[in-house]
Design a protein around this motif. Structure first.
Motif, short mmCIF file in Angstrom:
data_model
loop_
_atom_site.label_atom_id
_atom_site.label_comp_id
_atom_site.label_asym_id
_atom_site.label_seq_id
_atom_site.Cartn_x
_atom_site.Cartn_y
_atom_site.Cartn_z
N SER A 5 0.80 -1.24 0.00
CA SER A 5 0.00 0.00 0.00
C SER A 5 0.83 1.28 0.00
CB SER A 5 -0.97 0.01 1.18
OG SER A 5 -0.28 -0.06 2.42
N SER A 6 1.90 1.34 0.77
CA SER A 6 2.67 2.60 0.81
C SER A 6 3.36 2.87 -0.53
CB SER A 6 3.69 2.57 1.95
OG SER A 6 4.56 1.47 1.84
N ILE A 7 3.72 1.82 -1.26
CA ILE A 7 4.28 1.98 -2.60
C ILE A 7 3.20 2.48 -3.55
CG2 ILE A 7 5.30 0.79 -4.57
CD1 ILE A 7 7.25 1.11 -2.29
N SER A 8 1.99 1.91 -3.44
CA SER A 8 0.87 2.35 -4.29
C SER A 8 0.59 3.83 -4.11
CB SER A 8 -0.40 1.56 -3.94
OG SER A 8 -0.22 0.19 -4.18
N THR A 9 0.70 4.29 -2.86
CA THR A 9 0.36 5.68 -2.55
C THR A 9 1.48 6.65 -2.91
OG1 THR A 9 -1.04 4.94 -0.72
CG2 THR A 9 -0.35 7.26 -0.71
N ASN A 10 2.71 6.28 -2.59
CA ASN A 10 3.81 7.24 -2.66
C ASN A 10 4.65 7.16 -3.93
OD1 ASN A 10 3.89 8.56 0.20
ND2 ASN A 10 3.65 6.38 0.61
N TRP A 11 4.73 6.01 -4.57
CA TRP A 11 5.63 5.84 -5.71
C TRP A 11 4.93 5.58 -7.03
CZ3 TRP A 11 10.25 2.24 -3.90
CH2 TRP A 11 10.96 2.91 -2.89
N ILE A 12 3.98 4.65 -6.99
CA ILE A 12 3.41 4.12 -8.23
C ILE A 12 2.79 5.20 -9.14
CG2 ILE A 12 1.53 2.72 -9.15
CD1 ILE A 12 4.05 1.16 -8.59
N MET B 10 -0.36 -2.78 17.24
CA MET B 10 0.46 -3.58 16.31
C MET B 10 -0.13 -3.56 14.90
SD MET B 10 2.96 -5.61 15.54
CE MET B 10 3.68 -6.42 16.96
N PRO B 11 0.59 -3.04 13.92
CA PRO B 11 0.14 -3.17 12.52
C PRO B 11 0.22 -4.65 12.13
CG PRO B 11 1.86 -1.50 12.76
CD PRO B 11 1.83 -2.29 14.03
N THR B 12 -0.82 -5.16 11.53
CA THR B 12 -0.86 -6.59 11.22
C THR B 12 -0.79 -6.90 9.74
OG1 THR B 12 -3.28 -6.55 11.24
CG2 THR B 12 -2.18 -7.15 13.29
N TYR B 13 -0.56 -5.88 8.91
CA TYR B 13 -0.58 -6.16 7.47
C TYR B 13 0.75 -5.82 6.84
CZ TYR B 13 -2.43 -6.52 2.72
OH TYR B 13 -2.66 -6.88 1.42
N GLN B 14 0.97 -4.55 6.48
CA GLN B 14 2.10 -4.23 5.63
C GLN B 14 3.45 -4.41 6.30
OE1 GLN B 14 3.94 -0.44 3.21
NE2 GLN B 14 1.82 -0.38 3.80
N CYS B 15 3.63 -3.86 7.51
CA CYS B 15 4.97 -3.87 8.11
C CYS B 15 5.06 -4.82 9.31
CB CYS B 15 5.38 -2.46 8.51
SG CYS B 15 4.22 -1.66 9.63
N ARG C 129 -1.93 -3.81 22.87
CA ARG C 129 -3.32 -3.57 23.29
C ARG C 129 -4.29 -3.79 22.14
NH1 ARG C 129 -5.86 2.10 25.79
NH2 ARG C 129 -7.90 1.21 26.31
N PHE C 130 -3.86 -3.39 20.92
CA PHE C 130 -4.71 -3.55 19.75
C PHE C 130 -3.88 -4.07 18.59
CE2 PHE C 130 -6.56 0.14 22.02
CZ PHE C 130 -7.82 -0.39 22.33
N GLU C 131 -4.52 -4.79 17.68
CA GLU C 131 -3.91 -5.18 16.42
C GLU C 131 -4.79 -4.64 15.30
OE1 GLU C 131 -3.27 -9.35 16.25
OE2 GLU C 131 -1.95 -9.38 18.01
N ASN C 132 -4.17 -4.00 14.31
CA ASN C 132 -4.96 -3.30 13.30
C ASN C 132 -4.28 -3.39 11.95
OD1 ASN C 132 -6.53 -1.32 11.84
ND2 ASN C 132 -7.19 -0.56 13.83
N MET C 133 -5.06 -3.71 10.88
CA MET C 133 -4.51 -3.82 9.54
C MET C 133 -4.43 -2.48 8.83
SD MET C 133 -6.30 -7.29 8.10
CE MET C 133 -5.49 -7.11 6.52
N ASN C 134 -5.26 -1.52 9.21
CA ASN C 134 -5.39 -0.28 8.46
C ASN C 134 -4.57 0.83 9.10
OD1 ASN C 134 -6.76 2.43 7.88
ND2 ASN C 134 -7.72 1.09 6.36
N GLU C 135 -3.64 1.41 8.30
CA GLU C 135 -2.77 2.45 8.86
C GLU C 135 -3.55 3.68 9.32
OE1 GLU C 135 -1.95 1.23 5.73
OE2 GLU C 135 -0.20 0.00 6.18
N ASN C 136 -4.60 4.05 8.57
CA ASN C 136 -5.40 5.22 8.97
C ASN C 136 -6.05 5.01 10.33
OD1 ASN C 136 -4.83 6.69 6.63
ND2 ASN C 136 -6.50 5.72 5.50
#
Length: 295
Positions: A99-106, A194-199, A217-224
């Motif tokens: 996702s961060s590549i899609s947003t910042n580079w692609i 804890m980010p659970t997807y990209q990183c 305390r929490f696990e979350n896939m979405n950076e926002n």
């Protein structure tokens, strides 16, 4: 050997639906069904398990998929080389992105590709590190952005593009807000998101190498969502620099006392096709330019 049938088989294996295969390839559903049935008669075994609305590869189908995609890849590469000899740059590049590549580079890379090589089509498939690695190994994509620390892609060329730090994000209401560096003790004592997807893999490696036991305390896939939770002082998190948006006044970005980085590379199937080579050159030039501008 029918390459059209192979293309239909590959697409059906990707989308798990004869109807969707027909839509994406501009064919009738009966033509798709006929092509698959014809292949099954030719091979003398079923390729798919058919349900009411979905299909699933048989084990024999899975065993053939990589080889068939290799045949299609070499056929496409032949077409590209013929076009190059005739003074044209044509072809398709399937790229695995996170996702961060899609947003910042692609967006910038595609814009430059369209400007410089308008006859080369870029197709994007978004996933995480593990998914992109699998797509590369299964020949589903021609190249993919990966973490350079991967050990699964030894047979691929990997072009290093960027090394960036992992940074801690805290709320402006957090007691850690005024700190210059975040220590291991800070990570273990503060509620952690804890980010659970990209990183996820980057953080798991960091924690393992330094024997850190975060207070998750929490696990979350979405950076926002992670940034929203940090803003509301529900915990701290650690993310790669590229993911962290600029200008969030309610969030403070603080370096880690134990510096940690991730290195992004572009893994490329070999032999490299002319179109993939052009995309790789654009990607390298873009990253080189952004590094120069930031220095």
């Amino acid at each position: 050997m029918s390459l059209v049938k192979y293309e239909i088989f590959s697409k059906a294996a990707e989308v798990n639906s004869f109807t969707k295969t027909a839509e994406e390839l501009g064919l009738t559903q009966s033509a798709v069904s006929h092509a698959i049935t014809s292949l099954e008669k030719e091979f003398n075994f079923p390729l798919f398990i058919r349900n009411n609305t979905t299909i699933k590869l048989t084990q024999n189908g899975k065993d053939l998929l990589v080889t068939i995609r290799e045949i299609l890849y070499y056929n496409d590469m032949l077409k590209q080389e013929v076009s190059a000899i005739n003074g044209l740059n044509k072809g398709t590049v399937k790229v695995g992105v996170f996702s961060s590549i899609s947003t910042n580079w692609i967006p910038y890379m595609i814009k430059e590709m369209e400007k410089t090589y308008p006859n080369i089509e870029i197709q994007l498939i978004e996933g995480n590190y593990a998914e992109i690695e699998k797509w590369l190994l299964d020949s589903k994509v021609d190249c993919g952005f990966v973490n350079n620390k991967t050990t699964a892609l030894r047979s691929f060329d990997i072009v290093q593009l960027k090394t960036e730090p992992l940074l801690c994000v805290v709320s402006d209401k957090s007691p850690l807000h005024s700190k210059k560096h975040i220590s291991v003790e800070d990570i273990e004592n503060a509620p952690f998101i804890m980010p659970t997807y990209q990183c996820f893999d980057d953080l798991q490696l960091f924690f393992k190498e330094n024997n850190i036991h975060p207070n998750i305390r929490f696990e979350n896939m979405n950076e926002n969502s992670i940034f929203s939770m940090v803003e509301n002082n529900l915990g701290i998190s650690i993310l790669p620099e590229m993911i962290i948006p600029k200008g969030l006044n309610s969030i403070k970005v603080i370096p880690l006392e134990l510096e940690q980085t991730r290195t992004i590379g572009l893994a490329i199937r070999t032999p490299i096709s002319p179109a993939v080579k052009k995309f790789t050159e654009i990607a390298e030039n873009w990253c080189r330019l952004t590094r120069t501008l930031s220095e």
